[in-house]
Write a protein that holds these residues in place. Structure first.
Motif, PDB file in Angstrom:
ATOM      1  N   LYS A  39       0.809  -1.213   0.000  1.00  0.00           N
ATOM      2  CA  LYS A  39       0.000   0.000   0.000  1.00  0.00           C
ATOM      3  C   LYS A  39       0.848   1.271   0.000  1.00  0.00           C
ATOM      4  O   LYS A  39       0.297   2.358  -0.193  1.00  0.00           O
ATOM      5  N   LYS A  78      -7.459 -12.642   4.333  1.00  0.00           N
ATOM      6  CA  LYS A  78      -7.904 -11.403   3.710  1.00  0.00           C
ATOM      7  C   LYS A  78      -6.896 -10.919   2.660  1.00  0.00           C
ATOM      8  O   LYS A  78      -7.284 -10.509   1.548  1.00  0.00           O
ATOM      9  N   LEU A  79      -5.618 -11.005   2.999  1.00  0.00           N
ATOM     10  CA  LEU A  79      -4.586 -10.582   2.048  1.00  0.00           C
ATOM     11  C   LEU A  79      -4.571 -11.471   0.811  1.00  0.00           C
ATOM     12  O   LEU A  79      -4.402 -10.993  -0.313  1.00  0.00           O
ATOM     13  N   GLN A  83      -7.077 -13.111  -0.455  1.00  0.00           N
ATOM     14  CA  GLN A  83      -8.257 -12.777  -1.259  1.00  0.00           C
ATOM     15  C   GLN A  83      -8.041 -11.484  -2.049  1.00  0.00           C
ATOM     16  O   GLN A  83      -8.388 -11.400  -3.228  1.00  0.00           O
ATOM     17  N   GLU A  84      -7.456 -10.483  -1.395  1.00  0.00           N
ATOM     18  CA  GLU A  84      -7.182  -9.232  -2.094  1.00  0.00           C
ATOM     19  C   GLU A  84      -6.197  -9.454  -3.246  1.00  0.00           C
ATOM     20  O   GLU A  84      -6.357  -8.893  -4.345  1.00  0.00           O
ATOM     21  N   TYR A  85      -5.220 -10.318  -3.030  1.00  0.00           N
ATOM     22  CA  TYR A  85      -4.249 -10.594  -4.091  1.00  0.00           C
ATOM     23  C   TYR A  85      -4.908 -11.314  -5.262  1.00  0.00           C
ATOM     24  O   TYR A  85      -4.661 -10.986  -6.430  1.00  0.00           O
ATOM     25  N   GLN A 112      -8.074 -11.186  -6.093  1.00  0.00           N
ATOM     26  CA  GLN A 112      -8.956 -10.240  -6.772  1.00  0.00           C
ATOM     27  C   GLN A 112      -8.150  -9.291  -7.668  1.00  0.00           C
ATOM     28  O   GLN A 112      -8.571  -8.984  -8.791  1.00  0.00           O
ATOM     29  N   TYR A 113      -7.007  -8.878  -7.199  1.00  0.00           N
ATOM     30  CA  TYR A 113      -6.161  -7.994  -8.011  1.00  0.00           C
ATOM     31  C   TYR A 113      -5.659  -8.720  -9.257  1.00  0.00           C
ATOM     32  O   TYR A 113      -5.624  -8.149 -10.357  1.00  0.00           O
ATOM     33  N   LYS A 137      -8.536  -9.004 -11.687  1.00  0.00           N
ATOM     34  CA  LYS A 137      -8.796  -7.708 -12.292  1.00  0.00           C
ATOM     35  C   LYS A 137      -7.739  -7.386 -13.355  1.00  0.00           C
ATOM     36  O   LYS A 137      -8.058  -6.848 -14.433  1.00  0.00           O
TER      37      LYS A 137
END
Length: 500
Positions: free
Chosen positions: A32, A269-270, A272-274, A276-277, A280
């Motif tokens: 971030k 959570k991390l 899942q975010e990875y 999703q990125y 995308k």
């Protein structure tokens, strides 16, 4: 007992040192507070988790904070404050320009508040509260100490002194050149346990391990919860200030509770975010291929070949470089020839003046030395060379006649010794040969008398005849003169051919 006490004390000290050295530093990448290529900027031009403004331009490969135009300023800042105490930042950047010197420079910031995007201090705000690591390109104080890397601390009340390049305000620094390097330059800024350390990569190699220590400062106390930022500015001179990546890692000791402890919920959570990125990113790639079906992907071997225009331009540059080298060599040779001519002229002047018994006149500064008028001109030298050639040809003919006469005399003597009388034909031939030798000698004497006088000489005493020894000495001297003249002429012609 005393020896046992000393041993116990040493063991205690060693155990303390071992325990302190065992506290290794753990790094954790903070995405971030980082950005890097490819796809550094999104399709809408934004950089995830960052904000930029001013004249800054973000692309998929880099962030250009200030372009190579006059009076340009730009900056990029993190959206969220830092939530860890110790950190390490790796900045890869390129500062390029066509000028011999550049301006103004680039700066890395850690401040309690985000700075301005078009501020007075390298594109950011003055009177900041925190740390600024400045890469200064322009020499404002004219002390020839730029490009320079320096760290400046501020508590929010001091203004940066541009006239002295902040020399009275800097915490520490080092003199390093970071402009126009073949590879991107890098700076690694580490803040751990109130110690600020800056390492620098000069960009001369592509080896990522070629960092060198720029400076280290102890007892540096920075406020907590600050923002990271990068800014750049140009002035009357201009460079392109491109930042390729900024990678941030939080630093933790292994003994710190929660330093690298990550809960399972946070890990999930991390991840899942990875994912999703990544999804995308793949979707954006697919949409781009659908929108540009005619655009073929770039071949990896395209950079290995050159077009006709590139080849022609490269050949022109090589030819110009070769012409420049040849002209430089010609200038050197002409300077050498002029120097040798001046030296020879001065030596001849001194020699002639001493031979005439005249003192050598001193040459005034800026005055070209004048050569006195010599009694021998160019026409005299040509006449002398012609006479020498006539003498050589005549001597060659005389040599042939003398050899013939000697041969006939030997045969006559041999015949007389044998008791036979010489034939009238042989006697007539000898008489004709001697008469021809006399005629040749008389013609040589007439030619020498008719030749122009080269150098005024005192009159020779009149004698009835010339002895054989004198004639041979004169002939030998003439031959030596002609030999040295031929060598001199041949050497001059060789030097002239080599020069051209």
């Amino acid at each position: 007992m005393s020896s046992n006490g000393v041993i116990l004390l040493l063991c205690t000290v060693l155990s303390i040192l071992v325990s302190s050295n065992s506290q290794t530093v753990h790094k954790r990448f903070e995405y971030k507070y980082s950005f890097k290529p490819p796809y550094l900027a999104q399709k809408d031009g934004s950089v995830p988790f960052w904000e930029y403004g001013g004249n800054a331009i973000a692309s998929g490969e880099s962030v250009r904070l200030a372009p190579s135009l006059r009076s340009q300023k730009g900056a990029i800042w993190t959206k969220q404050p830092i939530n860890f105490d110790w950190w390490e930042v790796d900045v890869m950047f390129k500062v390029t320009g066509r000028g011999r010197i550049g301006a103004d420079g680039l700066a890395f910031w850690y401040t309690t508040q985000r700075g301005d995007y078009q501020g007075e201090v390298f594109g950011s705000s003055d009177k900041w509260n925190g740390l600024g690591v400045i890469f200064d390109s322009f020499d404002n104080d004219n002390k020839h100490n730029n490009p320079y890397i320096m760290a400046v601390l501020n508590d929010g009340t001091k203004s940066f002194d541009h006239k002295s390049d902040g020399s009275a305000q800097l915490l520490s620094g080092c003199l390093r050149d970071f402009r126009n390097k073949p590879f991107p330059t890098r700076a690694r800024i580490e803040y751990y346990m109130n110690t600020l350390t800056v390492y620098f990569h000069n960009g001369l190699t592509n080896n990522e391990a070629d960092f060198e220590l720029c400076f280290r400062a102890e007892n540096v106390v920075l406020p907590r919860g600050g923002y990271f930022g990068l800014s750049a500015a140009t002035g009357g001179l201009a460079d392109d200030h491109d930042v390729i990546h900024l990678l941030t890692s939080s630093l933790h000791a292994t003994q710190q509770a929660g330093g690298q402890q990550i809960s399972s919920d946070e890990q999930q959570k991390l991840s899942q975010e990875y994912q999703q990125y990544q999804q995308k990113l793949e979707q954006q790639k697919e949409d781009y291929r659908k929108e540009h079906p005619d655009e073929a992907p770039k071949d990896e071997f395209d950079d290995w070949f050159e077009s006709d225009g590139q080849r022609e331009l490269r050949q022109i540059f090589q030819s110009l470089g070769h012409v420049q080298d040849v002209v430089r060599d010609l200038h050197k040779k002409v300077d050498e020839v002029i120097g040798k001519q001046s030296n020879s002229l001065s030596m001849l002047t001194a020699l002639y003046s001493s031979s005439q018994g005249q003192p050598l006149q001193p040459v005034q500064p800026g005055q070209v030395p004048q050569m006195p008028a010599l009694p021998i001109s160019r026409q005299d030298w040509d006449a002398l060379a012609t006479n020498n050639q006539i003498i050589i040809n005549t001597i060659a003919e005389l040599k042939g006649f003398i050899i013939d006469v000697s041969r006939k005399s030997d045969s006559l003597l041999a015949a007389g010794g044998a008791g036979a009388a010489p034939s009238p034909q042989l006697v007539n031939e000898m008489r004709d040969g001697l008469n021809q030798v006399k005629q040749n000698v008389a013609s040589v004497a007439q030619r020498l008398q008719a030749a122009p006088q080269v150098v005024a000489q005192p009159a020779c005493p009149s004698v009835s005849c010339v002895s054989t020894t004198t004639l041979l000495v004169v002939v030998a001297m003439q031959l030596m003169l002609m030999f040295f003249y031929a060598l001199y002429k041949e050497r001059k012609e060789a030097q002239a051919k080599k020069f051209f």
